[in-house]
Design an enzyme around this catalytic site. Sequence first.
Site, mmCIF file in Angstrom:
data_model
loop_
_atom_site.group_PDB
_atom_site.id
_atom_site.type_symbol
_atom_site.label_atom_id
_atom_site.label_comp_id
_atom_site.label_asym_id
_atom_site.label_seq_id
_atom_site.Cartn_x
_atom_site.Cartn_y
_atom_site.Cartn_z
ATOM 1 N N ALA A 1 0.801 -1.233 0.000
ATOM 2 C CA ALA A 1 0.000 0.000 0.000
ATOM 3 C C ALA A 1 0.831 1.278 0.000
ATOM 4 O O ALA A 1 0.297 2.354 -0.242
ATOM 5 C CB ALA A 1 -0.935 0.000 1.211
ATOM 6 N N SER A 2 2.133 1.184 0.281
ATOM 7 C CA SER A 2 2.958 2.395 0.341
ATOM 8 C C SER A 2 3.624 2.737 -0.981
ATOM 9 O O SER A 2 4.259 3.777 -1.109
ATOM 10 C CB SER A 2 4.055 2.230 1.400
ATOM 11 O OG SER A 2 3.488 2.003 2.657
ATOM 12 N N ARG B 1 8.889 -1.510 -13.143
ATOM 13 C CA ARG B 1 9.799 -1.617 -14.286
ATOM 14 C C ARG B 1 10.581 -0.337 -14.471
ATOM 15 O O ARG B 1 10.066 0.753 -14.255
ATOM 16 C CB ARG B 1 8.999 -1.882 -15.565
ATOM 17 C CG ARG B 1 8.855 -3.335 -15.874
ATOM 18 C CD ARG B 1 8.569 -3.604 -17.333
ATOM 19 N NE ARG B 1 7.417 -2.924 -17.878
ATOM 20 C CZ ARG B 1 7.253 -2.700 -19.175
ATOM 21 N NH1 ARG B 1 8.170 -3.067 -20.046
ATOM 22 N NH2 ARG B 1 6.166 -2.096 -19.623
ATOM 23 N N ALA C 1 0.653 -7.204 -9.234
ATOM 24 C CA ALA C 1 2.113 -7.337 -9.327
ATOM 25 C C ALA C 1 2.519 -8.087 -10.595
ATOM 26 O O ALA C 1 2.043 -9.191 -10.862
ATOM 27 C CB ALA C 1 2.650 -8.065 -8.099
ATOM 28 N N ASN C 2 3.419 -7.489 -11.366
ATOM 29 C CA ASN C 2 3.905 -8.091 -12.609
ATOM 30 C C ASN C 2 5.077 -9.037 -12.359
ATOM 31 O O ASN C 2 5.749 -8.922 -11.348
ATOM 32 C CB ASN C 2 4.335 -6.977 -13.572
ATOM 33 C CG ASN C 2 3.184 -6.505 -14.447
ATOM 34 O OD1 ASN C 2 2.416 -7.315 -14.942
ATOM 35 N ND2 ASN C 2 3.053 -5.205 -14.620
ATOM 36 N N ASP D 1 -5.072 -2.671 -19.517
ATOM 37 C CA ASP D 1 -5.041 -2.863 -20.970
ATOM 38 C C ASP D 1 -6.360 -2.430 -21.604
ATOM 39 O O ASP D 1 -6.382 -1.839 -22.691
ATOM 40 C CB ASP D 1 -4.759 -4.336 -21.305
ATOM 41 C CG ASP D 1 -3.413 -4.805 -20.787
ATOM 42 O OD1 ASP D 1 -2.470 -3.990 -20.778
ATOM 43 O OD2 ASP D 1 -3.303 -5.972 -20.369
ATOM 44 N N HIS E 1 -0.912 -10.283 -20.120
ATOM 45 C CA HIS E 1 -0.693 -8.902 -19.677
ATOM 46 C C HIS E 1 0.750 -8.466 -19.928
ATOM 47 O O HIS E 1 1.380 -7.831 -19.098
ATOM 48 C CB HIS E 1 -1.051 -8.795 -18.190
ATOM 49 C CG HIS E 1 -1.047 -7.395 -17.650
ATOM 50 N ND1 HIS E 1 -1.760 -6.367 -18.228
ATOM 51 C CD2 HIS E 1 -0.418 -6.854 -16.580
ATOM 52 C CE1 HIS E 1 -1.568 -5.260 -17.530
ATOM 53 N NE2 HIS E 1 -0.744 -5.522 -16.531
#
Length: 338
Positions: free
Chosen positions: A32-33, A104, A141-142, A173, A200
Amino acid sequence: MFARFTRPASAALRRGLATSSQNNAKVAVLGASGGIGQPLSLLLKNSPLVSQLNLYDIAHTPGVAADLSHIETRAAVKGFLGPEQLPESLKGCEVVVIPAGVPRKPGMTRDDLFNTNATIVANLAAACAKHSPEAMICIIANPVNSTIPITSEVFKKHGVYNPNRIFGVTTLDIVRANTFVAELKGLDPARVNVPVIGGHAGKTIIPLISQCTPKVEFPQDQLAALVGRIQEAGTEVVKAKAGAGSATLSMAYAGARFVFSVLDAMNGKEGVIECAFVRSEETECTYFSTPLLLGKNGIEKNLGIGKISPFEEKMVADAISELKGSIKKGEEFAKSMK
């Protein structure tokens, strides 16, 4: 054809922020931060659908919670800090949103995030399986193409796996596709809806322009450029931020839209449809994003791919091997964890 069920794109967000609907949902945000976590928590705090907002992270959550708690909306906010407070943050939660992980940077692919984010997601998923096994789990989260298989395998290990309650949030997307189509056609983006299927990341992101409502058409070269822009829109933001992060504000919006749709459906609203990356039998991939009819218990019905153009059929075929690889990578990572 599922398009007839589909409401304007921003309706879920508007309803989530409206004052007419009331609910007592307890929602946890894990991470959450962070850059996504803070604006996402702000949008959730603004919603009358949420009565309790639990914010968890490994740093800064007491401050974020104190800040948000001063906002004049009904959701009570509590901050939880560090792994020892994680179990408490999850108790009694009906929806858990996980934007935790590293963003990223320029030159990085979503796969470059794998090692760091896979461990983070696996540990958080294990906590969810123990302390909120019945919750709707919404993973931001990717790389989502791998973090959803990881989450599923962790839930299986704990004997609490329910494929109808684990979602990879691909809503950004759809949001981007709606925006870009509206720009090209001079339409109100809030009234455009483009289903986006597949995965995704890169070429696994498959916008179904042929199923857009309202109906739109593009010459082939413009269509190819539009699809390319939707697929690489995340990189567009990473480059524009020049090392200062990835898509955070638009992702927070998209994440909130998805959560509000889930809460609407849990409240008994009918005809709620969102695309998400989930366990699937629609293709030869074991996970695949398609439009889903949501209900009180998560996925009520997978609406499938529907009728698509030859151009879109080729995109699906081209995406399969990459998707299979990402899914396998996630599953093997989860199985190798002690």
